[in-house]
Design an enzyme around this catalytic site. Structure first.
Site, PDB file in Angstrom:
ATOM      1  N   ALA A   1       0.864  -1.196   0.000  1.00  0.00           N
ATOM      2  CA  ALA A   1       0.000   0.000   0.000  1.00  0.00           C
ATOM      3  C   ALA A   1       0.889   1.231   0.000  1.00  0.00           C
ATOM      4  O   ALA A   1       2.096   1.126   0.216  1.00  0.00           O
ATOM      5  CB  ALA A   1      -0.894   0.015   1.237  1.00  0.00           C
ATOM      6  N   LYS A   2       0.323   2.367  -0.229  1.00  0.00           N
ATOM      7  CA  LYS A   2       1.045   3.628  -0.069  1.00  0.00           C
ATOM      8  C   LYS A   2       0.043   4.734   0.158  1.00  0.00           C
ATOM      9  O   LYS A   2      -1.078   4.680  -0.364  1.00  0.00           O
ATOM     10  CB  LYS A   2       1.858   3.948  -1.326  1.00  0.00           C
ATOM     11  CG  LYS A   2       3.002   4.897  -1.074  1.00  0.00           C
ATOM     12  CD  LYS A   2       4.168   4.160  -0.434  1.00  0.00           C
ATOM     13  CE  LYS A   2       5.416   4.977  -0.360  1.00  0.00           C
ATOM     14  NZ  LYS A   2       6.572   4.127  -0.044  1.00  0.00           N
TER      15      LYS A   2
END
Ligand code: NAD
Length: 368
Positions: free
Chosen positions: A105-106
Site C-alpha cells: 500500500a502507499k
C-alpha cells in the site's frame, strides 16, 4: 530515442515485463495491476493564521494476499492518487521479494511539509488518520514514514488512531523508540541499500574501500546509505538535498555532515566541500550512484550522461523505464528499488512483530 512515461505507466510496464518473463496468465496480470481499494479525502485544516486550508490525502491499498497492507505515507507537493498507486504496487513486489508477511500500500498528502509549522503538521496528520482509520489496522493496513514524514509523524498517527481504537503501537512502524519503535528501523532502508551496493561492487570485481560514491538526498535513506558506505571505507565524494549539492573528491566526512543536518542545517552548510549543481551530481564520474530522494530523476534526457557503473535505487523508482533501457544497453548495473531499499520494510516487519509480542529486540539482532 526512448521516451519517459508517467510513473504509473512505467510501473505497469515493469510489471508487464515481469509477467512476461515469469510466464504468468493474464488473469494474474490483472490482479497485479489493479489496486484492491483506494481512498481519496479532502482534509480541512486550521492553519496558524486562523484560515482553513483543504489538503488532499490518499491511500492506495494495492494487494493484501500475503498479509496486511503495508506502506509508507509521503508528504510531497507531487503526491496524488496515481503516484501512491504506483508506489503501492512496488510495495506489493517488495514485501513479496523480501518474503515478509505483508501486502502493499502507499499513502500521501499533497503538501510541502517545509511550508507548515509543527503544529499545522500535527493537525494535518491527525486529520488524515481520522479520515483513514476505518481502513487501517494492525492486521489490516500498517503505515510507515516516507518522503517528508518522520518518526514524529508516526507518533501523531499512533496517538490519533489510539484515541479511537485503544493503544495500538503496531499500527505504525518507524515510530520513536520510546513509543515502541524498533532500534535500527530508521537506518534500515539506507543501510540495506549500502549492503546490496557492496555486493554489486564486489560482483563488479572491486571492493568498497576502492570505490567512490555519490548520493542524491540526505534524508532517512540517503544519510544512512552514505554513513554505511563511509563506515565501510568507501569514499563518499558528493551528496545533495533539495537545496543544493556538495562535492569533495577526497571524500566527505559523513558523520560530521550528519551532525550538521541533525541540528537543522542543510548539506550546503558543510564547510569542507565545494558547491555542486544538483543535476551534475547524477552525472559525476564515480563508481556508485545512489539516488535516494525522489522518483524520475534519471530519465531519457540524462541517462546517457550518467557515468557511475553501478546505480543503487535507494529511492522508489528514481530511474524511469526509458532510462533503465538506456543504462542497461550501456552496460551499467542497476540494483532495483524493490531490492535496494527493502531493508525498510524488513525492519518494519521486525518492529511490527516486536509490537504484537510486546517485546523489544537488541539493535544487533535487528541489524543481523
Ligand atoms: P526524507 O524526506 O527523509 O529525505 C529526502 C531527502 O531528499 C531530503 O534530504 C531532501 O532534501 C532530498 N530531496 C528532495 N527532493 C530532492 C531533489 N529534487 N534533489 C535532491 N534532493 C532532494 O525521505 P526518505 O524517507 O529518505 O525517502 C527518500 C526515498 O526513499 C523516497 O523515494 C522514499 O519512497 C524511499 N524510501 C523510504 C523509506 C523509508 O523508510 N524512509 C523506505 C524505502 C524507500
Amino acid at each position: 530515442m526512448a521516451k519517459d512515461s508517467s510513473m504509473l505507466d512505467g510501473t505497469i510496464a515493469s510489471i508487464d515485463g515481469a509477467v512476461r518473463s515469469l510466464g504468468l496468465e493474464d488473469d494474474m496480470r490483472q490482479v497485479l495491476v489493479k489496486p484492491w481499494r483506494e481512498i481519496q479525502v479532502g482534509m480541512p485544516v486550521r492553519m496558524d493564521d486562523g484560515n482553513v486550508r483543504v489538503f488532499r490525502g490518499y491511500r492506495s491499498q494495492h494487494n493484501a494476499a500475503r498479509g496486511p497492507y503495508k506502506g509508507g505515507i509521503r508528504y510531497h507537493p507531487n503526491a496524488d492518487l496515481e503516484h501512491v498507486r504506483a508506489l503501492g504496487m512496488l510495495m506489493t513486489w517488495k514485501t513479496a521479494l523480501a518474503d515478509v508477511p505483508f501486502g502493499g500500500a502507499k499513502g500521501g498528502v499533497s503538501v510541502n511539509p517545509r511550508e507548515l509549522s509543527t503544529s499545522e503538521l500535527n493537525r494535518l496528520t491527525r486529520r488524515y488518520t481520522m479520515s483513514m482509520h476505518h481502513v487501517l489496522g494492525v492486521n489490516r493496513d500498517i503505515v510507515a514514514p516516507d518522503l517528508g514524514t518522520t518518526a514524529q509523524t508516526m507518533a501523531w498517527i499512533m496517538d490519533a488512531y489510539g484515541s479511537i481504537h485503544g493503544h495500538t503501537p503496531g499500527i505504525v512502524t518507524g515510530k520513536p523508540i520510546e513509543l515502541g519503535g524498533s532500534l535500527g528501523r530508521t537506518e534500515a532502508p539506507g543501510r540495506g541499500a549500502a549492503i546490496v551496493g557492496f555486493r554489486a561492487i564486489v560482483d563488479s570485481g572491486s571492493t568498497p574501500d576502492e570505490s567512490t560514491i555519490a548520493v542524491q538526498g540526505f534524508g532517512a535513506v540517503g544519510a544512512a546509505a552514505a554513513r554505511t558506505m563511509f563506515d565501510a571505507g568507501a569514499k563518499v565524494i558528493a551528496v545533495s538535498d533539495v537545496d543544493g549539492a556538495i562535492i569533495n573528491t577526497s571524500g566527505l566526512d559523513i558523520p560530521a555532515l550528519e551532525q550538521i543536518v541533525s541540528e537543522g542545517g542543510t548539506v550546503s552548510d558543510f564547510n569542507d566541500s565545494d558547491a555542486l549543481d544538483n543535476a551534475a551530481l547524477l552525472e559525476l564520474d564515480c563508481d556508485v550512484l545512489i539516488p535516494a530522494a525522489i522518483e524520475d530523476v534519471i530519465t531519457a534526457q540524462n541517462a546517457s550522461k550518467v557515468r557511475a557503473r553501478i546505480i543503487v535505487e535507494g529511492a522508489n523508482r528514481p530511474v524511469t523505464s526509458a532510462a533503465d533501457e538506456i543504462l542497461v544497453d550501456a552496460n551499467h548495473s542497476i540494483v532495483p528499488d524493490i531490492l535496494a531499499n527493502a531493508g525498510g520494510v524488513i525492519a518494519s516487519y521486525f518492529e511490527w512483530a516486536q509490537n504484537i509480542q510486546v517485546f523489544s529486540w537488541e539493535l544487533e539482532r535487528v541489524n543481523r
